[in-house]
Every structure is written in C-alpha cells, then in structure tokens.
Design an enzyme around this catalytic site. Structure first.
Site, PDB file in Angstrom:
ATOM      1  N   ASP A 253      10.786  -2.336 -87.107  1.00  0.00           N
ATOM      2  CA  ASP A 253      10.212  -3.605 -87.546  1.00  0.00           C
ATOM      3  C   ASP A 253       9.620  -4.239 -86.297  1.00  0.00           C
ATOM      4  O   ASP A 253      10.361  -4.656 -85.389  1.00  0.00           O
ATOM      5  CB  ASP A 253      11.300  -4.502 -88.151  1.00  0.00           C
TER       6      ASP A 253
ATOM      7  N   SER B 104      -9.603  -6.395 -85.122  1.00  0.00           N
ATOM      8  CA  SER B 104     -10.467  -6.380 -86.315  1.00  0.00           C
ATOM      9  C   SER B 104     -11.833  -6.909 -85.904  1.00  0.00           C
ATOM     10  O   SER B 104     -11.960  -7.570 -84.865  1.00  0.00           O
ATOM     11  CB  SER B 104      -9.866  -7.311 -87.375  1.00  0.00           C
TER      12      SER B 104
ATOM     13  N   TYR C 218      -5.158 -15.135 -90.319  1.00  0.00           N
ATOM     14  CA  TYR C 218      -5.354 -13.722 -89.968  1.00  0.00           C
ATOM     15  C   TYR C 218      -6.316 -13.593 -88.787  1.00  0.00           C
ATOM     16  O   TYR C 218      -6.015 -12.891 -87.805  1.00  0.00           O
ATOM     17  CB  TYR C 218      -5.882 -12.968 -91.189  1.00  0.00           C
TER      18      TYR C 218
ATOM     19  N   LYS D 138      -5.936 -11.815 -84.919  1.00  0.00           N
ATOM     20  CA  LYS D 138      -6.795 -10.716 -84.453  1.00  0.00           C
ATOM     21  C   LYS D 138      -7.495 -11.115 -83.157  1.00  0.00           C
ATOM     22  O   LYS D 138      -7.741 -10.283 -82.296  1.00  0.00           O
ATOM     23  CB  LYS D 138      -7.795 -10.338 -85.557  1.00  0.00           C
TER      24      LYS D 138
HETATM   25  N1  LIG Z   1      -7.998  -2.587 -94.003  1.00  0.00           N
HETATM   26  C1  LIG Z   1      -8.861  -3.404 -93.421  1.00  0.00           C
HETATM   27  O1  LIG Z   1      -9.843  -3.856 -94.068  1.00  0.00           O
HETATM   28  C2  LIG Z   1      -8.712  -3.757 -91.966  1.00  0.00           C
HETATM   29  C3  LIG Z   1      -9.848  -4.229 -91.267  1.00  0.00           C
HETATM   30  C4  LIG Z   1      -9.714  -4.576 -89.926  1.00  0.00           C
HETATM   31  C5  LIG Z   1      -8.484  -4.431 -89.284  1.00  0.00           C
HETATM   32  N2  LIG Z   1      -7.395  -3.979 -89.989  1.00  0.00           N
HETATM   33  C6  LIG Z   1      -6.112  -3.864 -89.261  1.00  0.00           C
HETATM   34  O2  LIG Z   1      -5.671  -2.526 -89.329  1.00  0.00           O
HETATM   35  C7  LIG Z   1      -4.256  -2.490 -89.150  1.00  0.00           C
HETATM   36  C8  LIG Z   1      -3.677  -1.536 -90.183  1.00  0.00           C
HETATM   37  O3  LIG Z   1      -3.934  -2.042 -91.469  1.00  0.00           O
HETATM   38  P1  LIG Z   1      -4.318  -1.113 -92.706  1.00  0.00           P
HETATM   39  O4  LIG Z   1      -5.647  -1.500 -93.175  1.00  0.00           O
HETATM   40  O5  LIG Z   1      -4.054   0.292 -92.404  1.00  0.00           O
HETATM   41  O6  LIG Z   1      -3.287  -1.709 -93.778  1.00  0.00           O
HETATM   42  P2  LIG Z   1      -2.014  -1.073 -94.507  1.00  0.00           P
HETATM   43  O7  LIG Z   1      -2.391   0.176 -95.218  1.00  0.00           O
HETATM   44  O8  LIG Z   1      -1.423  -2.193 -95.288  1.00  0.00           O
HETATM   45  O9  LIG Z   1      -1.053  -0.708 -93.285  1.00  0.00           O
HETATM   46  C9  LIG Z   1      -0.330  -1.671 -92.581  1.00  0.00           C
HETATM   47  C10 LIG Z   1       0.794  -0.972 -91.856  1.00  0.00           C
HETATM   48  O10 LIG Z   1       1.531  -1.920 -91.092  1.00  0.00           O
HETATM   49  C11 LIG Z   1       2.920  -1.706 -91.302  1.00  0.00           C
HETATM   50  N3  LIG Z   1       3.656  -2.941 -91.048  1.00  0.00           N
HETATM   51  C12 LIG Z   1       3.408  -4.183 -91.547  1.00  0.00           C
HETATM   52  N4  LIG Z   1       4.345  -5.043 -91.085  1.00  0.00           N
HETATM   53  C13 LIG Z   1       5.174  -4.331 -90.268  1.00  0.00           C
HETATM   54  C14 LIG Z   1       6.325  -4.663 -89.504  1.00  0.00           C
HETATM   55  N5  LIG Z   1       6.837  -5.914 -89.470  1.00  0.00           N
HETATM   56  N6  LIG Z   1       6.929  -3.688 -88.788  1.00  0.00           N
HETATM   57  C15 LIG Z   1       6.442  -2.424 -88.813  1.00  0.00           C
HETATM   58  N7  LIG Z   1       5.363  -2.046 -89.519  1.00  0.00           N
HETATM   59  C16 LIG Z   1       4.747  -2.995 -90.248  1.00  0.00           C
HETATM   60  C17 LIG Z   1       3.006  -1.222 -92.751  1.00  0.00           C
HETATM   61  O11 LIG Z   1       4.168  -0.427 -92.933  1.00  0.00           O
HETATM   62  P3  LIG Z   1       5.530  -0.820 -93.671  1.00  0.00           P
HETATM   63  O12 LIG Z   1       5.193  -1.767 -94.781  1.00  0.00           O
HETATM   64  O13 LIG Z   1       6.057   0.513 -94.110  1.00  0.00           O
HETATM   65  O14 LIG Z   1       6.349  -1.439 -92.583  1.00  0.00           O
HETATM   66  C18 LIG Z   1       1.785  -0.316 -92.812  1.00  0.00           C
HETATM   67  O15 LIG Z   1       2.087   0.968 -92.303  1.00  0.00           O
HETATM   68  C19 LIG Z   1      -3.766  -3.934 -89.291  1.00  0.00           C
HETATM   69  O16 LIG Z   1      -3.462  -4.442 -88.019  1.00  0.00           O
HETATM   70  C20 LIG Z   1      -4.972  -4.661 -89.871  1.00  0.00           C
HETATM   71  O17 LIG Z   1      -5.023  -6.003 -89.482  1.00  0.00           O
HETATM   72  C21 LIG Z   1      -7.489  -3.628 -91.297  1.00  0.00           C
END
Ligand SMILES: NC(=O)c1ccc[n+]([C@@H]2O[C@H](COP(=O)([O-])OP(=O)(O)OC[C@H]3O[C@@H](n4cnc5c(N)ncnc54)[C@H](OP(=O)(O)O)[C@@H]3O)[C@@H](O)[C@H]2O)c1
Length: 272
Positions: free
Chosen positions: A65, A144, A157, A161
């Site tokens: 976590d 991001s 958010y 970022k």
């Molecule tokens: N998708 C987009 O449009 C987008 C765009 C720009 C940037 N991002 C960034 O990309 C990164 C990954 O996001 P994603 O799009 O791949 O979303 P996602 O599929 O929801 O993945 C998020 C990951 O973070 C983990 N997580 C969340 N809280 C946590 C905690 N307290 N401790 C440990 N793990 C935690 C989740 O795992 P568990 O729930 O299993 O812990 C999951 O593996 C994020 O930082 C997000 O801000 C995403």
C-alpha cells in the site's frame, strides 16, 4: 547517450495489478528485466507474474500500500533481495477524482495527495540510496499530461500530477552526474480501470472533461514508450505530441487556455 541493455536489470513497479503498471511490467519483462510487481490486490499481481513467467520472464508479486511508508520501503527491500539489487523503480500507483474545488472534501483531497504524491516519494526515497551507491539507476514517475494545467473539476487530481512532475524535474537536475536518471511520464487518456474507478469514487459526476474514446490510447503504447525511455533516458515521456504542444500553448497563453477549457467543459455538460 548510449543505449542501456536492460537484460538482467531489475525494476520495481507500483500499480502493477492493472493498466499502465501491468502493461509496463509485461513490456519490461520482455526486454529481459526481472520485475517486482506491487499493488494492494495480490491475486491480480500473481496473474501478471504468472503471465510473465509463461513468457520466459522473471517476476515476483508483493502486496504494497503506497500510502504507507513502511509498506513501500518493504516493497523496495523485497525487490533488492529477490533479484540482488534494483536498477529502476516506477512509481505508478495512483487514482483520479472528479469534483469542483468547492465540493471536494478535505478528506478526499488528503487521501489523493497521500496516494499519488506521498505514494510516489514513499517508493522513490528508499530506492535512491541503493541507486546512488551503485552509481546507476532510473527513477520513473507516472504523472500525466494534466500535470501542466489545472483541469476544471479535476483540480485535486491535476495538482497531485503537478506535484509529481515538479518533484521529478527537481530530482532530475539534483541528481545530474550521479548515474541516476529521473523521468516523468505524461500519458493522455488511457484505456485502463482508471476512468471507471474515478467515476465510482466521485459518485459518477458526468460534467467533467473526458477524453473522447477515439483519442484514448492503450496501456501497451504507454508501456512501449516507458521501456524506450529505460533504454535511452529522456526527462519527460509523452505519448501524444499534439497534446504536448497544445498544453504548451495553453500555458504560454493562459487566457486562451481558460477560454478553451471553459468551452470544452460547456460542451461536455451539453452532451449529458
Ligand atoms: N488512465 C489514464 O487515462 C491515465 C492518464 C494519465 C496518467 N495516468 C496515471 O497512470 C497511473 C496508472 O493508472 P492506470 O491508468 O493504469 O489506472 P488503473 O488501471 O486504475 O491502475 C492503478 C493502479 O494503482 C494501484 N493503486 C492504487 N492505489 C494504490 C495504493 N494505495 N497502493 C498500491 N497500489 C495502488 C492499483 O492497484 P490496487 O487497486 O490493486 O492497489 C492499480 O494497479 C496513475 O498514476 C494515473 O494517474 C492514467
């Protein structure tokens, strides 16, 4: 700068149970990197580890976590122990939140800063002495594209970022000449669990800006760019040149930026 051969260079990735983290783990393993997979859902991490092993790679799953500094430090230690050292850490775990500045509660704001910002420092800081001692390493931070502007109805958010972006940039310069690279990653809308989890967490606010489906990218594309950056380090990883240039303009000309964002917000609301 010469290209780094990634074979045998271990990487620890948070948020590896889904989305960008999972895709990066698979891509890094394909490049020959042993991978330490971290997130809270151990069953999902184990599925990723099994997939990597089935493809001939090496991975260990470790529940972490990132909100908790001790849990994060233990995750980094596990990586060092499992593979005899770490070459890279990818602070990727994070989530989104929608809501106006007026309506996001203090509790929600503290929680998102805890995960997205402190969760980044919590894994980077324990890895840094190890990298510095070995005079090599690569810190990656998943920020991001919204790190460059305060998006209406996404300010909580966006600010997390931006915090990651600022920390990454400052560290990159602080660590020049040490052998440790620092890169921030700036994806645009990516097809992961992110949007659904953001909507759940925010009570499904439908007025916020959304990336049109046609412009969404795959996590595999983002992962590809990240692995290229591990091979040939660059400061900022962008997956859309168009977005990068547009954001440059919005920052250089804030009143045009405000006008554009207000128009986009109005249109999003009208489409509901
Ligand atoms: N998708 C987009 O449009 C987008 C765009 C720009 C940037 N991002 C960034 O990309 C990164 C990954 O996001 P994603 O799009 O791949 O979303 P996602 O599929 O929801 O993945 C998020 C990951 O973070 C983990 N997580 C969340 N809280 C946590 C905690 N307290 N401790 C440990 N793990 C935690 C989740 O795992 P568990 O729930 O299993 O812990 C999951 O593996 C994020 O930082 C997000 O801000 C995403």
């Amino acid at each position: 700068m010469p290209t780094t051969d990634l074979a045998g260079k271990p990487i620890a990735i948070t948020g590896a149970s889904s989305g960008i983290g999972r895709a990066t783990a698979i891509a890094a393993a394909r490049a020959g990197m042993p991978v330490v997979l971290g997130a809270r859902r151990l069953d999902k991490l184990q599925e990723v580890a099994d997939q990597i092993a089935a493809q001939g790679g090496r991975a260990v799953a470790h529940a972490v976590d990132v909100d908790d500094p001790e849990s994060s430090a233990a995750f980094v230690r596990r990586g060092i122990e499992a593979f005899g050292g770490l070459y890279s850490v990818f602070a990727n775990a994070g989530y989104g939140l929608e809501g106006s500045v007026q309506h996001v509660t203090d509790e929600q704001l503290r929680a998102i800063i805890q995960t997205n910002f402190w969760g980044t420092l919590n894994v980077i800081r324990p890895a840094l002495p190890h990298f510095l001692e070995r005079r090599q390493g690569h810190v990656l931070i998943c920020s991001s594209c919204v790190s460059k502007v305060g998006l209406p109805l996404h300010s909580a958010y966006s600010l997390t970022k931006a915090m990651q972006d600022h920390v990454g940039r400052a560290m990159r310069i602080e660590l020049l000449g040490t052998g440790v690279h620092v890169s921030t990653v700036h994806p645009i809308g990516t097809l992961t669990e992110f949007s659904a989890r953001t909507a759940d967490r925010s009570g499904g606010s439908r007025k916020a800006l959304r990336t049109p489906k046609s412009m969404m990218q795959t996590p595999e594309l983002v992962a590809d760019r990240i692995v290229s950056c591990l091979r040939k380090p660059i400061g900022e990883v962008w997956t859309s040149t168009k977005m990068r240039l547009s954001l440059g303009l919005l920052t250089a000309f804030p009143s045009v930026g405000d006008w554009y964002l207000a128009r986009r917000l109005r249109r999003s609301a009208e489409q509901e």
